[in-house]
Scaffold this motif. Structure first.
Motif, PDB file in Angstrom:
ATOM      1  N   VAL A   7       0.868  -1.175   0.000  1.00  0.00           N
ATOM      2  CA  VAL A   7       0.000   0.000   0.000  1.00  0.00           C
ATOM      3  C   VAL A   7       0.909   1.230   0.000  1.00  0.00           C
ATOM      4  O   VAL A   7       1.952   1.244   0.654  1.00  0.00           O
ATOM      5  N   ALA A   8       0.548   2.234  -0.780  1.00  0.00           N
ATOM      6  CA  ALA A   8       1.360   3.450  -0.875  1.00  0.00           C
ATOM      7  C   ALA A   8       0.462   4.661  -0.663  1.00  0.00           C
ATOM      8  O   ALA A   8      -0.733   4.628  -0.958  1.00  0.00           O
ATOM      9  N   ALA A   9       1.056   5.730  -0.143  1.00  0.00           N
ATOM     10  CA  ALA A   9       0.302   6.958   0.106  1.00  0.00           C
ATOM     11  C   ALA A   9       1.160   8.164  -0.245  1.00  0.00           C
ATOM     12  O   ALA A   9       2.387   8.091  -0.276  1.00  0.00           O
ATOM     13  N   SER A  10       0.495   9.281  -0.480  1.00  0.00           N
ATOM     14  CA  SER A  10       1.147  10.541  -0.806  1.00  0.00           C
ATOM     15  C   SER A  10       1.271  11.403   0.442  1.00  0.00           C
ATOM     16  O   SER A  10       0.476  11.271   1.373  1.00  0.00           O
ATOM     17  N   LEU A  11       2.246  12.311   0.447  1.00  0.00           N
ATOM     18  CA  LEU A  11       2.382  13.251   1.567  1.00  0.00           C
ATOM     19  C   LEU A  11       1.284  14.303   1.557  1.00  0.00           C
ATOM     20  O   LEU A  11       1.134  15.048   2.511  1.00  0.00           O
ATOM     21  N   GLY A  12       0.555  14.394   0.483  1.00  0.00           N
ATOM     22  CA  GLY A  12      -0.514  15.390   0.423  1.00  0.00           C
ATOM     23  C   GLY A  12      -1.128  15.440  -0.950  1.00  0.00           C
ATOM     24  O   GLY A  12      -0.885  14.579  -1.794  1.00  0.00           O
ATOM     25  N   ASP A  13      -1.924  16.447  -1.165  1.00  0.00           N
ATOM     26  CA  ASP A  13      -2.561  16.673  -2.456  1.00  0.00           C
ATOM     27  C   ASP A  13      -1.478  16.776  -3.532  1.00  0.00           C
ATOM     28  O   ASP A  13      -0.520  17.523  -3.383  1.00  0.00           O
ATOM     29  N   LEU A  14      -1.640  16.024  -4.600  1.00  0.00           N
ATOM     30  CA  LEU A  14      -0.610  15.985  -5.647  1.00  0.00           C
ATOM     31  C   LEU A  14      -0.417  17.324  -6.351  1.00  0.00           C
ATOM     32  O   LEU A  14       0.548  17.510  -7.071  1.00  0.00           O
ATOM     33  N   ARG A  15      -1.341  18.270  -6.149  1.00  0.00           N
ATOM     34  CA  ARG A  15      -1.197  19.597  -6.787  1.00  0.00           C
ATOM     35  C   ARG A  15      -0.434  20.572  -5.900  1.00  0.00           C
ATOM     36  O   ARG A  15      -0.085  21.663  -6.325  1.00  0.00           O
ATOM     37  N   THR A  16      -0.198  20.192  -4.635  1.00  0.00           N
ATOM     38  CA  THR A  16       0.456  21.114  -3.713  1.00  0.00           C
ATOM     39  C   THR A  16       1.967  20.960  -3.746  1.00  0.00           C
ATOM     40  O   THR A  16       2.500  20.015  -4.292  1.00  0.00           O
ATOM     41  N   VAL A  17       2.653  21.905  -3.149  1.00  0.00           N
ATOM     42  CA  VAL A  17       4.107  21.862  -3.008  1.00  0.00           C
ATOM     43  C   VAL A  17       4.408  21.655  -1.526  1.00  0.00           C
ATOM     44  O   VAL A  17       3.802  22.290  -0.670  1.00  0.00           O
ATOM     45  N   VAL A  18       5.337  20.736  -1.220  1.00  0.00           N
ATOM     46  CA  VAL A  18       5.729  20.505   0.169  1.00  0.00           C
ATOM     47  C   VAL A  18       6.644  21.653   0.588  1.00  0.00           C
ATOM     48  O   VAL A  18       7.630  21.948  -0.080  1.00  0.00           O
ATOM     49  N   SER A  19       6.304  22.313   1.684  1.00  0.00           N
ATOM     50  CA  SER A  19       7.062  23.481   2.146  1.00  0.00           C
ATOM     51  C   SER A  19       8.501  23.115   2.468  1.00  0.00           C
ATOM     52  O   SER A  19       8.775  22.062   3.024  1.00  0.00           O
ATOM     53  N   CYS A  20       9.419  24.026   2.145  1.00  0.00           N
ATOM     54  CA  CYS A  20      10.831  23.822   2.459  1.00  0.00           C
ATOM     55  C   CYS A  20      11.184  24.538   3.762  1.00  0.00           C
ATOM     56  O   CYS A  20      10.610  25.574   4.084  1.00  0.00           O
ATOM     57  N   GLY A  21      12.161  23.985   4.497  1.00  0.00           N
ATOM     58  CA  GLY A  21      12.673  24.620   5.694  1.00  0.00           C
ATOM     59  C   GLY A  21      11.773  24.520   6.900  1.00  0.00           C
ATOM     60  O   GLY A  21      12.067  25.066   7.953  1.00  0.00           O
ATOM     61  N   LYS A  22      10.655  23.805   6.785  1.00  0.00           N
ATOM     62  CA  LYS A  22       9.707  23.709   7.888  1.00  0.00           C
ATOM     63  C   LYS A  22       9.467  22.238   8.207  1.00  0.00           C
ATOM     64  O   LYS A  22       9.171  21.438   7.310  1.00  0.00           O
ATOM     65  N   LYS A  23       9.619  21.864   9.466  1.00  0.00           N
ATOM     66  CA  LYS A  23       9.368  20.478   9.861  1.00  0.00           C
ATOM     67  C   LYS A  23       7.883  20.251   9.959  1.00  0.00           C
ATOM     68  O   LYS A  23       7.171  20.982  10.635  1.00  0.00           O
ATOM     69  N   ILE A  24       7.406  19.242   9.234  1.00  0.00           N
ATOM     70  CA  ILE A  24       5.969  18.925   9.214  1.00  0.00           C
ATOM     71  C   ILE A  24       5.789  17.502   9.714  1.00  0.00           C
ATOM     72  O   ILE A  24       6.548  16.603   9.344  1.00  0.00           O
ATOM     73  N   THR A  25       4.807  17.293  10.574  1.00  0.00           N
ATOM     74  CA  THR A  25       4.494  15.945  11.050  1.00  0.00           C
ATOM     75  C   THR A  25       3.341  15.397  10.230  1.00  0.00           C
ATOM     76  O   THR A  25       2.305  16.032  10.070  1.00  0.00           O
ATOM     77  N   TYR A  26       3.557  14.211   9.669  1.00  0.00           N
ATOM     78  CA  TYR A  26       2.552  13.523   8.861  1.00  0.00           C
ATOM     79  C   TYR A  26       2.051  12.311   9.638  1.00  0.00           C
ATOM     80  O   TYR A  26       2.828  11.643  10.302  1.00  0.00           O
ATOM     81  N   THR A  27       0.760  12.052   9.552  1.00  0.00           N
ATOM     82  CA  THR A  27       0.175  10.889  10.209  1.00  0.00           C
ATOM     83  C   THR A  27      -0.679  10.121   9.220  1.00  0.00           C
ATOM     84  O   THR A  27      -1.500  10.708   8.522  1.00  0.00           O
ATOM     85  N   PHE A  28      -0.431   8.832   9.158  1.00  0.00           N
ATOM     86  CA  PHE A  28      -1.175   7.960   8.250  1.00  0.00           C
ATOM     87  C   PHE A  28      -1.888   6.881   9.034  1.00  0.00           C
ATOM     88  O   PHE A  28      -1.386   6.419  10.044  1.00  0.00           O
TER      89      PHE A  28
END
Length: 146
Positions: A125-146
């Motif tokens: 099973v695979a998942a994306s970090l977010g909406d495929l149209r968005t850009v993942v922010s640089c320089g900012k630590k983000i917590t992801y939960t699946f």
């Protein structure tokens, strides 16, 4: 850099929607698998999806930040591979969450369909970090939960 397989939020029991009357089974308990990176990479490895570690990929543990750093000069996606404690029969994790913190330092990164991959016993099973149209922010630590 903290990575946690969270099983704390489990209900006392669950009946998989078949009944509302149930009791918790013997031999099941709350069990967390956590990597804090206090003293090293704790068995985590960086490699391509095929398990190859190209020479252009730098992977190191930072004692200052207590995290793992991956630097790739190639366009091939590089993944962090989990150590033995996360592998094998993880029946206790059923219905629970996997969470991690990630910081991107440079460049423009868009989520892909396979940012997080769980596989085993012939299943994947695979998942994306977010909406495929968005850009993942640089320089900012983000917590992801699946």
């Amino acid at each position: 850099g903290r990575l946690t397989y969270n099983t704390e939020e489990c209900m006392p029991c669950f009946c998989n929607g078949h009944s509302s009357v149930c009791s918790s089974a013997e031999g099941f308990s709350v069990y967390n698998i956590t990597s804090t990176f206090e003293n090293g990479p704790e068995g985590w490895k960086a490699a391509t999806a095929q398990g190859v570690n190209p020479s252009q990929v730098q992977f190191r543990w930072s004692p200052t930040h207590k995290d793992l750093e991956v630097i790739s000069k190639e366009i091939l996606p590089v993944y962090l591979f989990a150590p033995a404690s996360y592998l094998g029969n993880q029946a206790l994790s059923y219905g629970q969450t996997l969470s991690f913190s990630l910081r991107l330092d440079r460049g423009v990164r868009r989520p892909s369909t396979s940012d997080v991959i769980l596989e085993g016993a012939g299943l994947r099973v695979a998942a994306s970090l977010g909406d495929l149209r968005t850009v993942v922010s640089c320089g900012k630590k983000i917590t992801y939960t699946f």
